[in-house]
Scaffold this active site. Structure first.
Site, short mmCIF file in Angstrom:
data_model
loop_
_atom_site.label_atom_id
_atom_site.label_comp_id
_atom_site.label_asym_id
_atom_site.label_seq_id
_atom_site.Cartn_x
_atom_site.Cartn_y
_atom_site.Cartn_z
N TYR A 52 1.01 -1.40 0.01
CA TYR A 52 0.11 -0.07 -0.23
C TYR A 52 1.32 1.42 0.46
O TYR A 52 1.45 1.52 0.68
CB TYR A 52 -1.12 -0.56 1.58
CG TYR A 52 -1.78 1.45 1.18
CD1 TYR A 52 -2.56 1.62 0.20
CD2 TYR A 52 -1.16 2.51 2.66
CE1 TYR A 52 -3.59 2.78 0.25
CE2 TYR A 52 -1.76 3.32 2.14
CZ TYR A 52 -2.65 3.51 1.28
OH TYR A 52 -3.30 5.40 1.53
N GLY A 59 -6.59 4.89 -0.05
CA GLY A 59 -8.01 5.42 0.32
C GLY A 59 -8.06 4.22 -0.13
O GLY A 59 -8.37 2.75 -0.04
#
Length: 509
Positions: A52, A59
């Site tokens: 990530y 998000g």
């Protein structure tokens, strides 16, 4: 000189850097951690591991994979899209604090940025180049995304900066200082904006000012004690030891030291048996505010040395975890607590102002007027104080009890800590003006009683204050006096005017 390590920054050091412009250096051990963390990110990119924020969207887009050739564009797009702050900019010293706190957080070595990012943040500090950062637009979870994006823009040569007393296009200033804009690489944009540095920076500035104002409010309350011929027995050490709160004991001790040698204060039974609460309970009320401020100080110093971005890189990249250290709840609570503590200093100050001006509550001239009736004196100054106190009550509503979902409900609970920190600073400005009004009134009251009868410490303070606030001999535009007094209080440090080492006479307790 202040050396940043990522682990040891104190509020005292922050004050040196922010206010005194002390030169900042970076510890070699910390920079070594930064390098190792960066090497881990570069291995992840090379090995095409899915992590990530390095090669994914953000998000709700966290499941979207990004091609290796696009990771730099990903960071650029992140900053551009997130730089949507609005409203007036933060004060320049808050922007300076953001640079300091962001550099210190990255030095912990969990963020995966290149050393040049940390070095550039510190270079901005040392050359006094401070990004223009709009105040509004942060939810206080997923970090202070919008404000910190404006900070990141400056590193990239975009946006505007405070520089040498003006606001300029960043690229113009960087050219003047021979600084090249940075092109962000994998994870660096996210590492710069995913954190609590806006709310914490605003909180640091607010706390440092609140701490000084709290001390000033005690000395000004001591002048009011003399102006109202207050009873000093209520400050006897035994009374406060009997309850046991350290801050209450300390406040009472300072009041006793300020009033040592006064011939204006009284003992119980001389004029009256006991005073109203706004005088008698100064240690209990101010002491409780000090308890809250001590809590705020503790939380700020933890957060100043915290890793608050996401994901965090551990074990040389073998363990990378997406967590929630960016959530501002601890600082949100602290800011709400500071709002209440500072607002209460204004509340009790306004009640002392009322006792100074109300002829039904003292034997002083009505409204401290030089010619009661023909001249109104301090009548409307009390109105002003009452208005500011009431405004504080609205601002003191806790921001942290609110939350609103964002990013398509992926980020479904937020702290509103940045709103809390901004409101705390507004309350502080209002409270300083209330305390300034008490100062104007207390100076007039002790002048009426006889300044030659004042305690040595309060007399020194009186003499300095009179250089800024003239005696009321005729009605004038008192707005000017209030603002002058407030500006003076904001500019001084009490220890430079009075000595806190005044020996206490136990008979004066």
């Amino acid at each position: 000189m202040v050396e940043l390590t990522g682990c040891s920054l104190t509020l005292a050091q922050a004050k040196q850097v922010i206010d005194e412009k002390v030169f900042v250096t970076l510890s070699q051990e910390s920079m070594d951690r930064v390098k190792k963390s960066r090497e881990a990110v570069e291995r992840i990119v090379k090995e095409k591991r899915v992590v990530y924020g390095i090669n994914t969207g953000f998000g709700k887009f966290s499941d979207v994979l990004i091609d290796p050739e696009d990771v730099e564009e990903l960071q650029l797009n992140l900053i551009h899209s997130h730089a949507c702050g609005v409203g007036d900019p933060f004060p320049e010293n808050v922007s300076r604090a953001m640079l300091l706190l962001r550099a210190n957080a990255l030095l912990k070595g969990y963020s995966g940025v290149r050393p040049v990012i940390v070095e550039r943040l510190v270079e901005f500090l040392n050359k006094e180049i401070h990004p223009v950062v709009p105040q509004q637009g942060s939810l206080g979870a997923s970090g202070d995304l919008a404000p910190l994006s404006h900070l990141a823009l400056a590193l990239m040569g975009e946006g505007q900066v405070h520089y040498r007393g003006g606001i300029h296009d960043t690229l113009t200033v960087l050219s003047k200082e021979n600084i090249f804009p940075i092109q962000l690489q994998a994870k660096e944009g996210l590492a710069l904006i995913n954190g609590t540095q806006a709310m914490t920076a605003m909180g640091v500035i607010g706390y440092l000012e609140a701490e000084e104002l709290a001390h000033q409010s005690e000395l000004i309350a001591s002048l009011t004690m003399e102006g109202l011929r207050g009873i000093t027995d209520a400050f006897d050490e035994d009374v406060h030891l009997a309850r046991g709160y350290t801050q209450q004991v300390d406040t009472a001790s300072r009041i006793r030291s300020y009033l040592q040698g006064s011939r204006l204060t009284t003992r119980q039974g001389e004029l009256r048996v006991q005073d109203a609460y706004s005088l008698r309970c100064i240690p209990q009320v101010h002491g409780a505010s000090w308890q809250a401020l001590d809590y705020v100080k503790e939380k700020l110093e933890i957060e100043m040395n915290a890793a608050t971005d996401n994901p965090l890189i551990f074990e040389d990249g073998e363990k990378i975890i997406s967590g929630g250290n960016f959530h501002g709840q601890p600082i949100a609570f602290a800011m709400d607590f500071m709002k209440i503590a500072v607002a209460e200093l204004a509340n009790i100050s306004e009640r002392r102002i009322e006792r100074l001006v109300n002829p039904q509550l003292s034997d002083l001239p009505p409204f401290l007027s030089p010619e009661p009736g023909l001249q109104s004196g301090a009548m409307i100054m009390q109105y002003c104080a009452a208005s500011l106190v009431s405004e504080n009550k609205t601002l003191a509503h806790p921001a942290s009890v609110d939350s609103i979902p964002s990013s398509a409900n992926q980020e479904d609970h937020v702290s509103m800590g940045t709103i809390g920190s901004r409101h705390a600073y507004q309350i502080l400005q209002n409270t300083r003006r209330v305390v300034a009004i008490e100062l104007v009134c207390s100076l007039q009251a002790v002048e009426h009683r006889g300044v030659d009868l004042m305690a040595p410490t309060t007399k020194r303070f009186y003499d300095e204050a009179r250089k800024v606030i003239p005696s009321i001999t005729k009605d004038r535009i008192f707005s000017k006096d209030i603002e002058a007094a407030a500006s003076w209080l904001q500019s001084i440090q009490l220890h430079t005017i009075i000595s806190n080492e005044t020996k206490e006479e136990t008979t004066n307790g």
